[in-house]
Design a protein around this motif. Structure first.
Motif, PDB file in Angstrom:
ATOM      1  N   VAL A  54       9.972   6.079   3.595  1.00  0.00           N
ATOM      2  CA  VAL A  54       9.072   6.053   2.614  1.00  0.00           C
ATOM      3  C   VAL A  54       7.738   5.093   3.179  1.00  0.00           C
ATOM      4  N   ALA A  55       6.995   5.777   3.468  1.00  0.00           N
ATOM      5  CA  ALA A  55       5.466   5.317   3.937  1.00  0.00           C
ATOM      6  C   ALA A  55       4.104   5.325   3.470  1.00  0.00           C
ATOM      7  N   HIS A  56       3.608   4.303   2.912  1.00  0.00           N
ATOM      8  CA  HIS A  56       2.126   4.495   2.305  1.00  0.00           C
ATOM      9  C   HIS A  56       1.172   4.929   3.700  1.00  0.00           C
ATOM     10  N   ALA A  57       0.588   5.893   3.687  1.00  0.00           N
ATOM     11  CA  ALA A  57      -0.515   6.525   4.508  1.00  0.00           C
ATOM     12  C   ALA A  57      -1.750   6.773   4.107  1.00  0.00           C
ATOM     13  N   PRO A  58      -2.479   5.806   3.523  1.00  0.00           N
ATOM     14  CA  PRO A  58      -3.918   6.315   2.886  1.00  0.00           C
ATOM     15  C   PRO A  58      -4.914   6.783   3.925  1.00  0.00           C
ATOM     16  N   SER A  59      -4.772   6.306   5.157  1.00  0.00           N
ATOM     17  CA  SER A  59      -5.686   6.564   6.349  1.00  0.00           C
ATOM     18  C   SER A  59      -5.342   7.378   7.324  1.00  0.00           C
ATOM     19  N   PRO A  60      -6.288   7.781   8.205  1.00  0.00           N
ATOM     20  CA  PRO A  60      -5.865   8.716   9.475  1.00  0.00           C
ATOM     21  C   PRO A  60      -4.871   7.653  10.303  1.00  0.00           C
ATOM     22  N   ASN A  61      -5.143   6.276  10.473  1.00  0.00           N
ATOM     23  CA  ASN A  61      -4.445   5.550  11.400  1.00  0.00           C
ATOM     24  C   ASN A  61      -2.932   5.411  10.622  1.00  0.00           C
TER      25      ASN A  61
END
Length: 153
Positions: free
Chosen positions: A7-14
């Motif tokens: 469960v991971a928040h990934a709001p950007s390309p990095n």
């Protein structure tokens, strides 16, 4: 077959690279008996936690705290899984532009309340972006999955 929930928040390309690295590590070809499920925090819920044997959490540092999306995940899952998932092995990575201390403290407090157990020390990726962050998160995913696969966790 064991199940690892990421469960991971990934709001950007990095941060998407970090989430992909966690999944890549967890799906290492030498790991045979672990199913990997990846969900963003806003899509994961109590049923996902109930169905897993370990959980890997990923978050950004937002104003010295975890992402709102991960907080929302905890808000929706805390009480529904509190009694039945005590002892759940967990790990955490934090993408911190500053020091990540407040973020770590906040997640640790919730994990303590849930009575989950740390499979390893939380990983804080501090400061300006470095490409080796990807390798560190991939290794975290690998070790968590390998622990499940070998029966250590």
């Amino acid at each position: 077959m064991k199940r690892l929930l990421i469960v991971a928040h990934a709001p950007s390309p990095n941060t998407l690279r970090l989430r992909d690295a966690a999944e890549r590590g967890a799906r290492h070809p030498d790991i045979e008996a672990v199913e990997v499920v990846v969900k963003p925090p806003l899509e994961a819920g109590p049923d996902d936690v109930r169905a897993c044997d370990a959980i890997l959490l990923g978050t950004t540092e937002n104003l010295g705290y975890m992402s709102g999306a991960l907080k929302d995940f905890f808000d929706r899952t805390y009480y529904p899984v509190l009694e039945e998932k005590q002892g759940l092995p967990c790990a955490l990575y934090i993408r911190a532009g500053r020091d990540g201390t407040g973020t770590r403290r906040a997640v640790e407090s919730i994990v303590t309340g849930l009575r989950w157990r740390w499979a390893q020390e939380p990983l804080t990726l501090r400061g300006e972006w470095r490409d080796d962050f990807v390798d560190q998160v991939e290794e975290l995913g690998l070790y968590l999955a390998a622990g499940l696969d070998s029966g250590i966790l």
